[in-house]
Design an enzyme around this catalytic site. Structure first.
Site, short mmCIF file in Angstrom:
data_model
loop_
_atom_site.label_atom_id
_atom_site.label_comp_id
_atom_site.label_asym_id
_atom_site.label_seq_id
_atom_site.Cartn_x
_atom_site.Cartn_y
_atom_site.Cartn_z
N HIS A 1 -0.98 8.38 8.99
CA HIS A 1 -2.03 7.92 8.70
C HIS A 1 -1.18 6.15 8.75
O HIS A 1 -0.19 6.56 8.83
CB HIS A 1 -2.61 7.59 7.43
CG HIS A 1 -1.87 6.69 6.16
ND1 HIS A 1 -2.24 5.30 6.05
CD2 HIS A 1 -1.56 6.92 5.25
CE1 HIS A 1 -1.62 5.46 4.87
NE2 HIS A 1 -1.34 6.02 5.08
N CYS A 2 -2.30 5.13 9.41
CA CYS A 2 -2.01 4.05 9.57
C CYS A 2 -2.50 3.11 9.12
O CYS A 2 -3.44 3.11 8.33
CB CYS A 2 -1.47 3.70 11.49
SG CYS A 2 -3.23 4.02 12.30
N ALA A 3 -3.20 2.14 9.75
CA ALA A 3 -4.62 1.28 8.87
C ALA A 3 -6.11 2.04 9.18
O ALA A 3 -6.58 2.95 8.45
CB ALA A 3 -4.81 -0.22 9.50
#
Length: 265
Positions: free
Chosen positions: A156-158
């Site tokens: 995941h990222c943002a």
């Protein structure tokens, strides 16, 4: 009409863009295994119910591609018992901090100056090219970890769209998933229930106008041209996927085979 979330995809209250990439077809007629590779937006706002669901997946490792500015804005991921958390920023430590402040403030003149006339889309294309070309060490680390023992894994990222999107695409390329299927999965991030919620800094009276939302749309859209730019960067820099995996990511044939054993039915 309200879009229905597929029954196989949980509708998490505080985690956007979560999904299992299992089921995607490979070029040799196989499928990505269910329950081994997940993608999402950040976990900082996960509710207790969200956390319980995530804990039930038996995750081995969570790869968080946010940088320090992202984490300051959103907060750290919720802690899940027994899960290894690996932070591998795929952008520079404070990259875009001032830019995103400008976005949250919604200053129309400033946004026009930096996003109008195709500048927003051009910014995204350049970012995707850069992530592929300059972050080979980080992508190599993820793939080697998955090949060894780090599954089930959540990347995941943002928003779960750009940095995580490229990383998922690279992982899927490495195990031979069909290119069209990789793009189709990437474009799933456009579904309304998956999209990142940007928090406006001002009052309700100064909420985003239609013009501001139009200016911002290139940043929050998943567009095929963005992922195509990443693929083009692979071709231009290394001459093809196999050379990218071998020379760019230092994947031996044996490591690629272990990856396939981990991820492919």
């Amino acid at each position: 009409m309200t879009q229905q979330v597929p029954s196989t995809e949980p509708e998490l209250a505080g985690v956007r863009n979560f999904r299992d990439v299992g089921g995607l077809p490979t070029v040799d007629g196989r499928r990505v295994r269910q329950g081994v590779l997940y993608r999402s937006g950040h976990l900082a706002h996960a509710t207790a119910e969200d956390a319980a669901f995530l804990a039930s997946l038996g995750l081995h490792t969570i790869f968080d591609f946010r940088n320090a500015a992202d984490q300051k804005l959103e907060g750290p991921d919720v802690a899940l018992p027994g899960v290894r958390n690996v932070n591998l920023p795929l952008s520079d430590p404070a990259d875009g901090a001032e830019f995103w402040k400008m976005v949250r403030d919604g200053d129309l003149d400033q946004l026009r100056a930096i996003l109008d006339d195709g500048q927003g889309a051009a910014r995204m294309v350049a970012s995707y090219r850069s992530i592929v070309k300059e972050r080979t060490g980080e992508h190599s680390r993820v793939l080697h970890a998955i090949a060894e023992d780090s599954v089930p894994a959540l990347l995941h990222c943002a928003a779960g769209k750009d940095r995580a999107g490229v990383s998922i695409a690279v992982t899927l390329l490495a195990v031979g998933v069909e290119r069209d299927a990789i793009v189709a999965d990437y474009l799933e991030s456009n579904a309304k229930h998956r999209r990142y919620k940007v928090r406006h800094s001002g009052s309700a009276e100064t909420a985003y106008t239609p013009e501001v939302m139009e200016l911002l749309s290139p940043l929050f859209d998943a567009r095929a041209e963005y992922l195509s730019a990443a693929f083009d960067s692979i071709e231009e820099t290394w001459g093809g996927v196999d050379a990218y995996l071998e020379r760019g990511l230092r994947l031996t044939p044996q490591t690629r085979e272990r990856l396939r054993a981990r991820l492919i039915d």
